[in-house]
Design a protein around this motif. Sequence first.
Motif, PDB file in Angstrom:
ATOM      1  N   ASP A  28       0.832  -1.210   0.000  1.00 42.28           N
ATOM      2  CA  ASP A  28       0.000   0.000   0.000  1.00 42.28           C
ATOM      3  C   ASP A  28       0.860   1.249   0.000  1.00 42.28           C
ATOM      4  O   ASP A  28       0.520   2.265  -0.614  1.00 42.28           O
ATOM      5  CB  ASP A  28      -0.931  -0.002   1.227  1.00 42.28           C
ATOM      6  CG  ASP A  28      -1.984  -1.072   1.104  1.00 42.28           C
ATOM      7  OD1 ASP A  28      -2.154  -1.564  -0.022  1.00 42.28           O
ATOM      8  OD2 ASP A  28      -2.618  -1.403   2.117  1.00 42.28           O
ATOM      9  N   ILE A  32      -3.460  10.779  -3.422  1.00 38.71           N
ATOM     10  CA  ILE A  32      -3.894  10.394  -2.072  1.00 38.71           C
ATOM     11  C   ILE A  32      -2.774  10.629  -1.066  1.00 38.71           C
ATOM     12  O   ILE A  32      -3.018  11.024   0.076  1.00 38.71           O
ATOM     13  CB  ILE A  32      -4.349   8.919  -2.050  1.00 38.71           C
ATOM     14  CG1 ILE A  32      -5.564   8.744  -2.975  1.00 38.71           C
ATOM     15  CG2 ILE A  32      -4.728   8.480  -0.649  1.00 38.71           C
ATOM     16  CD1 ILE A  32      -6.738   9.630  -2.638  1.00 38.71           C
ATOM     17  N   ARG A  33      -1.516  10.398  -1.503  1.00 43.76           N
ATOM     18  CA  ARG A  33      -0.401  10.690  -0.594  1.00 43.76           C
ATOM     19  C   ARG A  33      -0.363  12.183  -0.280  1.00 43.76           C
ATOM     20  O   ARG A  33      -0.175  12.585   0.876  1.00 43.76           O
ATOM     21  CB  ARG A  33       0.925  10.273  -1.249  1.00 43.76           C
ATOM     22  CG  ARG A  33       2.147  10.623  -0.392  1.00 43.76           C
ATOM     23  CD  ARG A  33       3.435  10.333  -1.123  1.00 43.76           C
ATOM     24  NE  ARG A  33       3.556  11.152  -2.322  1.00 43.76           N
ATOM     25  CZ  ARG A  33       3.933  12.425  -2.332  1.00 43.76           C
ATOM     26  NH1 ARG A  33       4.208  13.031  -1.198  1.00 43.76           N
ATOM     27  NH2 ARG A  33       4.022  13.090  -3.457  1.00 43.76           N
ATOM     28  N   ASN A  82       1.852   2.148  -3.483  1.00 42.72           N
ATOM     29  CA  ASN A  82       0.771   2.729  -4.271  1.00 42.72           C
ATOM     30  C   ASN A  82       0.365   4.104  -3.764  1.00 42.72           C
ATOM     31  O   ASN A  82      -0.152   4.924  -4.500  1.00 42.72           O
ATOM     32  CB  ASN A  82      -0.454   1.805  -4.257  1.00 42.72           C
ATOM     33  CG  ASN A  82      -0.225   0.570  -5.104  1.00 42.72           C
ATOM     34  OD1 ASN A  82       0.428   0.629  -6.130  1.00 42.72           O
ATOM     35  ND2 ASN A  82      -0.739  -0.559  -4.654  1.00 42.72           N
ATOM     36  N   ASN A  83       0.581   4.338  -2.494  1.00 39.31           N
ATOM     37  CA  ASN A  83       0.103   5.573  -1.877  1.00 39.31           C
ATOM     38  C   ASN A  83       1.101   6.703  -2.109  1.00 39.31           C
ATOM     39  O   ASN A  83       1.688   7.241  -1.189  1.00 39.31           O
ATOM     40  CB  ASN A  83      -0.092   5.340  -0.377  1.00 39.31           C
ATOM     41  CG  ASN A  83      -0.880   6.451   0.258  1.00 39.31           C
ATOM     42  OD1 ASN A  83      -1.459   7.289  -0.436  1.00 39.31           O
ATOM     43  ND2 ASN A  83      -0.891   6.483   1.578  1.00 39.31           N
ATOM     44  N   ASP A 105      -2.904   6.116  -8.934  1.00 42.84           N
ATOM     45  CA  ASP A 105      -1.810   5.820  -8.007  1.00 42.84           C
ATOM     46  C   ASP A 105      -2.304   5.166  -6.716  1.00 42.84           C
ATOM     47  O   ASP A 105      -1.573   5.122  -5.728  1.00 42.84           O
ATOM     48  CB  ASP A 105      -1.063   7.117  -7.669  1.00 42.84           C
ATOM     49  CG  ASP A 105      -0.430   7.728  -8.904  1.00 42.84           C
ATOM     50  OD1 ASP A 105       0.000   6.945  -9.758  1.00 42.84           O
ATOM     51  OD2 ASP A 105      -0.375   8.958  -9.017  1.00 42.84           O
ATOM     52  N   TYR A 106      -3.550   4.699  -6.698  1.00 46.68           N
ATOM     53  CA  TYR A 106      -4.095   4.101  -5.471  1.00 46.68           C
ATOM     54  C   TYR A 106      -5.043   2.982  -5.869  1.00 46.68           C
ATOM     55  O   TYR A 106      -6.002   3.211  -6.618  1.00 46.68           O
ATOM     56  CB  TYR A 106      -4.837   5.174  -4.666  1.00 46.68           C
ATOM     57  CG  TYR A 106      -5.013   4.831  -3.210  1.00 46.68           C
ATOM     58  CD1 TYR A 106      -3.916   4.757  -2.355  1.00 46.68           C
ATOM     59  CD2 TYR A 106      -6.283   4.584  -2.690  1.00 46.68           C
ATOM     60  CE1 TYR A 106      -4.086   4.459  -1.011  1.00 46.68           C
ATOM     61  CE2 TYR A 106      -6.443   4.277  -1.343  1.00 46.68           C
ATOM     62  CZ  TYR A 106      -5.340   4.214  -0.511  1.00 46.68           C
ATOM     63  OH  TYR A 106      -5.493   3.913   0.824  1.00 46.68           O
TER      64      TYR A 106
END
Length: 439
Positions: free
Chosen positions: A6, A14-15, A9-10, A62-63
């Motif tokens: 995770d 979202i990051r 991907n984060n 990206d998530y």
Amino acid sequence: MAKKTDSDNNNGIIRQFNELKKKHPDAMLLFRRNSFYELYKQDAVKAAAVLAIEIADRILPDYKRPVKVASFPQSALDVYLPKLIRSGIRVAICDALDSPLKKKAGQDKAENNERTIQNSTDMGKKKKEQGAQETPDRTVENTVDVKPAREKKSKAKAETKAENGTDNEVKTEKKDEQKTEAAQERKPREPQMVTANGEKVTHGHAYQSTTNPADWYFTAKIDGQQLKPQKMDASDLAAYQNKEMTVPQLMERYYPTKLMPKVSEEAFRMPMEIAGPDGSITVNKFNVYKEKDEQRPDFGKYKFYVQVGDTNMSAVASHQDLNAYFDRVATPNQLIEKNFGERLHLKSAYEKYQLPEGVDPKGVRVAKDRNDNKWKVSVDLGEKGQTSRHEISFDDGYSLFKTKTATREQIAAKYLNTEITGMLAANTAKVEKTASMKM
């Protein structure tokens, strides 16, 4: 091949959202992406409720997990931003940055372009070298003439790059200084009042309803937590707009239990004992529930539930009592006495009933009606007349005759005070009218 975690991907939008949310937990983050503004996760849910816009679960590039997303066009910002601010929400507008994957792809593309240019240059050099071998005299002349010009151009480019780098560094330093000064100047919002429990009240304000412009609501925050807006009376709104009513006064008017001292959690532990007519009464359970039986007349209402021994009782809870329960400013003992005191035959439950001044207690009569065999109460007011005969409940009769925790006067006041007050007022008006006619 190792699986992506995770954390791998984060690393995109979202990051950025998570990092900014940690720095600004009380702000709603609007991300500008292309021609839209987007909100994510809890901000999306809140914005959808306030702005009445659609919310959807989307999988972002990206998530890999579905994320709640709400969006609206940039052209609608002037409409939606005032709505969010009027509802007491702090809003921050953010520019979404490219993810590292996209940056890496761009870098790879740039490297490929550089390699292509270098290969082309090498090919050109090889051709020139071949030409130089065939015509050495001309090559020497060209080399002598061109080399100084090339050196001048390269020096000019180097100087330009150095100047640009210096300008960028100066701009960056200025921006950092401005951010530092802004952070130093930004001070915490001063509270508009402090409650008895030391909680700080901020953002107290009135705002107009977007669905019904005739309605106005008052709301505030306590220690950063948004309170549920309360519809204002017209008189309160006029006084507030004319600065005749302050935020502390409006808090006392619409959120009284938020300002009261809290009782200890020890008072809510079960079982507990309360004083009854024949000694102590054990309360095993006391809580709140919502009536779900559609056949009942109180369907959908919140009710208090109490278990005393083998007896279970419930009663519809008033808005004030519900707030007192959830805000922990009233003990279960007090709420039980207020809502179930008469059914438990508590003496304190009848102390609130008093006959109007001037009524002779000797005129109160409680007797069984021979026609229907029910106990009824009435009051003889002498020259002012006599009230109707009103049936009393089984619990009141038990308190009056069995436990003797209620008096006849209190029973009469409970059932007949409204009628007695009307008769006294009518008699007073009649006397005044007669006196004026004599004059």
